[in-house]
Design an enzyme around this catalytic site. Structure first.
Site, PDB file in Angstrom:
ATOM      1  N   ASP A 177      -4.361  -4.297   4.464  1.00 24.47           N
ATOM      2  CA  ASP A 177      -4.450  -4.246   5.924  1.00 24.47           C
ATOM      3  C   ASP A 177      -5.322  -3.090   6.392  1.00 24.47           C
ATOM      4  O   ASP A 177      -5.862  -3.116   7.492  1.00 24.47           O
ATOM      5  CB  ASP A 177      -3.036  -4.107   6.524  1.00 24.47           C
ATOM      6  CG  ASP A 177      -2.264  -5.421   6.408  1.00 24.47           C
ATOM      7  OD1 ASP A 177      -2.894  -6.478   6.596  1.00 24.47           O
ATOM      8  OD2 ASP A 177      -1.055  -5.389   6.107  1.00 24.47           O
ATOM      9  N   LYS A 213       4.067 -14.658  12.389  1.00 27.18           N
ATOM     10  CA  LYS A 213       2.660 -14.726  11.950  1.00 27.18           C
ATOM     11  C   LYS A 213       2.058 -16.089  12.269  1.00 27.18           C
ATOM     12  O   LYS A 213       0.890 -16.199  12.632  1.00 27.18           O
ATOM     13  CB  LYS A 213       2.550 -14.435  10.448  1.00 27.18           C
ATOM     14  CG  LYS A 213       2.665 -12.958  10.151  1.00 27.18           C
ATOM     15  CD  LYS A 213       2.609 -12.644   8.676  1.00 27.18           C
ATOM     16  CE  LYS A 213       2.990 -11.176   8.480  1.00 27.18           C
ATOM     17  NZ  LYS A 213       3.184 -10.791   7.107  1.00 27.18           N
ATOM     18  N   LYS A 232     -16.701  12.182  -5.611  1.00 34.34           N
ATOM     19  CA  LYS A 232     -15.287  12.243  -6.001  1.00 34.34           C
ATOM     20  C   LYS A 232     -14.587  13.397  -5.262  1.00 34.34           C
ATOM     21  O   LYS A 232     -15.118  14.519  -5.219  1.00 34.34           O
ATOM     22  CB  LYS A 232     -15.214  12.458  -7.524  1.00 34.34           C
ATOM     23  CG  LYS A 232     -13.805  12.499  -8.044  1.00 34.34           C
ATOM     24  CD  LYS A 232     -13.783  12.718  -9.543  1.00 34.34           C
ATOM     25  CE  LYS A 232     -12.376  13.062  -9.985  1.00 34.34           C
ATOM     26  NZ  LYS A 232     -12.309  13.491 -11.366  1.00 34.34           N
ATOM     27  N   ASN A 239      -2.721  -3.708  -4.348  1.00 35.91           N
ATOM     28  CA  ASN A 239      -1.318  -4.135  -4.384  1.00 35.91           C
ATOM     29  C   ASN A 239      -1.076  -4.942  -5.672  1.00 35.91           C
ATOM     30  O   ASN A 239      -1.970  -5.061  -6.505  1.00 35.91           O
ATOM     31  CB  ASN A 239      -0.980  -4.959  -3.130  1.00 35.91           C
ATOM     32  CG  ASN A 239      -1.900  -6.136  -2.992  1.00 35.91           C
ATOM     33  OD1 ASN A 239      -1.902  -7.036  -3.826  1.00 35.91           O
ATOM     34  ND2 ASN A 239      -2.724  -6.136  -1.951  1.00 35.91           N
ATOM     35  N   PHE A 249       0.068 -17.353   4.187  1.00 34.05           N
ATOM     36  CA  PHE A 249       1.253 -16.933   3.437  1.00 34.05           C
ATOM     37  C   PHE A 249       1.819 -15.703   4.143  1.00 34.05           C
ATOM     38  O   PHE A 249       1.070 -14.953   4.772  1.00 34.05           O
ATOM     39  CB  PHE A 249       0.877 -16.557   1.995  1.00 34.05           C
ATOM     40  CG  PHE A 249       0.856 -17.730   1.058  1.00 34.05           C
ATOM     41  CD1 PHE A 249      -0.140 -18.689   1.147  1.00 34.05           C
ATOM     42  CD2 PHE A 249       1.830 -17.875   0.086  1.00 34.05           C
ATOM     43  CE1 PHE A 249      -0.165 -19.767   0.284  1.00 34.05           C
ATOM     44  CE2 PHE A 249       1.824 -18.942  -0.791  1.00 34.05           C
ATOM     45  CZ  PHE A 249       0.822 -19.897  -0.688  1.00 34.05           C
ATOM     46  N   PRO A 256     -10.508  -6.167   8.757  1.00 31.33           N
ATOM     47  CA  PRO A 256     -10.515  -7.410   9.541  1.00 31.33           C
ATOM     48  C   PRO A 256      -9.430  -8.351   9.027  1.00 31.33           C
ATOM     49  O   PRO A 256      -9.136  -8.356   7.832  1.00 31.33           O
ATOM     50  CB  PRO A 256     -11.904  -7.994   9.263  1.00 31.33           C
ATOM     51  CG  PRO A 256     -12.368  -7.344   8.001  1.00 31.33           C
ATOM     52  CD  PRO A 256     -11.708  -5.994   7.945  1.00 31.33           C
ATOM     53  N   ASP A 257      -8.823  -9.122   9.922  1.00 34.35           N
ATOM     54  CA  ASP A 257      -7.830 -10.129   9.500  1.00 34.35           C
ATOM     55  C   ASP A 257      -8.580 -11.444   9.259  1.00 34.35           C
ATOM     56  O   ASP A 257      -9.019 -12.112  10.204  1.00 34.35           O
ATOM     57  CB  ASP A 257      -6.749 -10.291  10.573  1.00 34.35           C
ATOM     58  CG  ASP A 257      -5.588 -11.137  10.051  1.00 34.35           C
ATOM     59  OD1 ASP A 257      -5.859 -12.189   9.418  1.00 34.35           O
ATOM     60  OD2 ASP A 257      -4.437 -10.753  10.273  1.00 34.35           O
ATOM     61  N   ILE A 258      -8.718 -11.811   7.992  1.00 34.11           N
ATOM     62  CA  ILE A 258      -9.554 -12.963   7.603  1.00 34.11           C
ATOM     63  C   ILE A 258      -8.955 -14.262   8.152  1.00 34.11           C
ATOM     64  O   ILE A 258      -9.642 -15.080   8.769  1.00 34.11           O
ATOM     65  CB  ILE A 258      -9.677 -13.030   6.064  1.00 34.11           C
ATOM     66  CG1 ILE A 258     -10.280 -11.723   5.549  1.00 34.11           C
ATOM     67  CG2 ILE A 258     -10.520 -14.224   5.628  1.00 34.11           C
ATOM     68  CD1 ILE A 258     -10.126 -11.496   4.053  1.00 34.11           C
ATOM     69  N   LYS A 268      -1.072 -15.690  14.695  1.00 32.82           N
ATOM     70  CA  LYS A 268      -2.390 -15.993  14.109  1.00 32.82           C
ATOM     71  C   LYS A 268      -2.842 -17.411  14.444  1.00 32.82           C
ATOM     72  O   LYS A 268      -3.890 -17.851  14.005  1.00 32.82           O
ATOM     73  CB  LYS A 268      -2.349 -15.781  12.587  1.00 32.82           C
ATOM     74  CG  LYS A 268      -2.005 -14.344  12.175  1.00 32.82           C
ATOM     75  CD  LYS A 268      -2.364 -14.042  10.721  1.00 32.82           C
ATOM     76  CE  LYS A 268      -1.863 -12.647  10.321  1.00 32.82           C
ATOM     77  NZ  LYS A 268      -2.468 -12.122   9.112  1.00 32.82           N
TER      78      LYS A 268
END
Ligand code: PMT
Length: 413
Positions: A286, A344, A296, A217, A330, A312-314, A348
Site C-alpha cells: 500500500d 472493499k 545505501k 509481504n 481479493f 497507486p491502487d491498481i 472500489k
C-alpha cells in the site's frame, strides 16, 4: 477411504526426507490406496526397505535386474498398474534425470514407461531448490504435465531456512485425494472461458528502501498462479502480471514480471483494454518510500525515520475505467474478514470480492491451501479449504456464473 481402489506407485529417491515415507505409505493405505514402492539405491541409505515392505504389504522394488521382483510384477506391468506415480521425495538429481529422460535405475525407467500422471514432491537444500538448473528442470516437467507437490518452506536438516522441505505426508495425501476427486468429477469445464481474455495479478510487490533494501509481504504467488493456470485450462487467453515469486512461469500464458506496485500498475494498464475479466490476487504494497535514497543508508545511532507515500491502487484504477472489465478483487484480512471485504467491494466498485482469512498459517499467504468467501452485491458463497488449484477452479466457475448474469442483463437492456 477417499483413495479406495487407487493404485499408487511411490518412487522414493535418496534424500533425508525419505525417512517420512513409511508414514506417507501408512496414510495412503489408510485412505484405501493400493501401494507399490520403488526405491533408488541411495534412498535405502535413509529408510529401510523392510520398514516400507511392512507398511505397504508388498515387496519393495529396487532394481531392474531383480529376478524375484520382476517375477512378482515386471517393471512394465508395474508402470501399467499405476493410476499415479508419485516421486517423494524427489531429489534435485532425480528431477534432473526425469527432465532429461534418463533411465539408469528402476525409478526413472518407470517414469518413462508409465502413461499414468506423475507427481513429484521435491525435497532438497534451499540453495539447490533456488538453483537455475532446478528451476528450469521443474518448469520443463510442469510444461509436460508433471504435477508438483510443494516444496514447503521452513527449517531444513542442514540448518538452512527456506523452500525445499518435502511437503508433509498428510498434505501429499490431501493433494492426491483432491487430484482424484477432480479427475473423477471432471468439474473443470475446458470451454467455459473460450474467447475471453483474463488478466490476473499475483504475488507480492517489493518497494525499495535504498539500493540494497526493500519492504514486501509473505505472498508466494501460488493462489494467483493457480488461478492463471485454471483459467487457461478453462479456455481463456490469460495474461499474468506477477511480482517477485519463486514459481516457474506457467506454460502458454503471457507472463510479465514486475517488482514494484507502480510497475504492476503500468503493466496492467498497458493491456487492460483487451481484457474481459480482471482478477487482482496480488498483495500489492500500500505504501512506498516517498524519496528513495540513491546510496545505501548507513548505520547511525538513534532512530531511523522513514517517510512513506501511498502506492497507486491498481484494482481501484481498473474498476474506475470508463468501460471496465469484470473485476474480482481479493481481501486478505486477519479479523472482521467479511465486513472488511464487503467494504472493499463497495469502495472500489467491484463486481466480486474473495474474502481471504489469513489469520491461520495453514491457509492463505504462502501455503498450498486456501479457503475463500466470495461476495457480490447480492450473493455470498463459501468455498471451503482446498488446494489452491482446486479452489481456483471453483472460484472461476463462480465468477463465470456472475459474469454471464451481468452480460445477459446488459444485452436485455
Ligand atoms: O500469494 P499466496 O501466497 O498464494 O497468497 C494468496 C493471497 C493471500 C496473497 C491472496 O489470496 C490474497 O488475498 N490477495 C490479496 C492480498 C491483499 O493485499 O489484499 P488487500 O486487502 O490489501 O487489497 C485488496 C485488493 O486490492 C486486492 O485484490 C489487491 O490485489 C488490490 N490492491 C491493493 C492495493 C493496491 N495498491 N493495489 C491493488 O490492486
Amino acid at each position: 477411504m477417499q483413495l479406495e481402489q487407487k493404485n499408487v506407485l511411490l518412487g522414493i529417491s535418496g534424500g533425508i526426507a525419505a525417512y517420512k515415507t513409511p508414514d506417507l505409505v501408512r496414510k495412503l493405505s489408510a485412505q484405501g490406496a493400493n501401494l507399490r514402492v520403488v526405491m533408488t539405491d541411495s534412498a535405502k541409505e535413509f529408510v529401510s526397505p523392510l520398514a516400507l515392505q511392512a507398511v505397504s504389504g508388498n515387496k519393495i522394488s529396487n532394481s531392474l535386474l531383480d529376478e524375484d521382483a520382476e517375477a512378482a510384477m515386471g517393471h512394465i506391468e508395474l508402470a501399467r498398474w499405476a493410476d499415479i506415480f508419485v516421486v517423494a521425495p524427489a531429489t534435485a538429481n532425480t528431477i534432473a534425470k526425469l527432465t532429461h529422460g534418463l533411465a539408469d535405475d528402476l525409478l526413472t525407467t518407470l517414469a518413462l514407461a508409465t502413461s499414468a500422471p506423475i507427481a513429484i514432491a521435491p525435497a532438497m537444500n534451499q540453495q539447490m531448490w533456488a538453483a537455475p538448473a532446478t528451476t528450469e528442470n521443474c518448469l520443463k516437467l510442469q510444461q509436460r504435465g508433471v504435477l508438483q507437490i510443494g516444496p514447503a518452506s521452513g527449517e531444513q536438516a542442514c540448518g538452512d531456512i527456506g523452500y525445499g522441505r518435502m511437503t508433509e505426508p498428510e498434505d501429499i495425501v490431501t493433494y492426491l485425494v483432491e487430484f482424484f476427486g477432480r479427475t473423477a468429477s471432471s468439474n473443470i469445464d475446458n470451454n467455459l472461458f473460450v474467447g475471453k481474455s483474463i488478466m490476473i495479478t499475483a504475488g507480492p510487490t517489493q518497494e525499495a528502501l535504498d539500493p540494497v533494501r526493500y519492504i514486501t509481504n509473505h505472498s508466494s504467488g501460488k493462489m494467483g498462479y493457480a488461478i492463471a493456470k485454471a483459467a487457461k485450462e478453462m479456455g481463456a487467453k490469460v495474461t499474468l502480471i506477477s511480482g517477485p515469486v519463486n514459481l516457474a512461469s506457467p506454460a502458454q500464458i503471457e507472463c510479465k514480471q514486475v517488482t514494484t506496485a507502480q510497475q504492476m500498475l503500468d503493466a496492467v494498464m498497458d493491456k487492460i483494454e483487451q481484457q474481459d475479466i480482471f482478477i487482482a490476487c496480488a498483495a500489492v504494497a500500500d505504501f512506498r518510500l516517498a524519496d528513495i535514497p540513491t546510496h545505501k543508508v548507513k548505520k547511525k545511532e538513534g532512530v531511523l525515520t522513514l517517510s512513506f507515500e501511498q502506492n497507486p491502487d491498481i484494482l481501484k484504477s481498473v474498476a474506475a475505467l470508463q468501460s471496465p472489465p469484470f473485476t474480482l478483487g481479493f481481501a486478505a484480512e486477519t479479523n472482521n474478514v467479511e465486513a472488511y471485504a464487503q467494504g472493499k467491494l463497495e469502495r472500489k466498485k467491484l463486481n466480486m470480492i474473495a474474502a481471504n482469512d489469513v489469520s491461520s498459517s495453514e491457509l492463505g499467504f504462502n501455503s498450498d491451501r486456501n479457503a475463500l468467501t466470495v461476495i457480490t452485491k447480492s450473493n455470498k458463497t463459501s468455498l471451503p479449504a482446498a488446494s489452491k488449484e482446486a479452489l481456483a477452479v471453483d472460484l472461476l466457475t463462480l465468477l463465470h456464473s456472475e459474469y454471464s448474469t451481468i452480460q445477459n442483463n446488459k444485452k436485455s437492456k
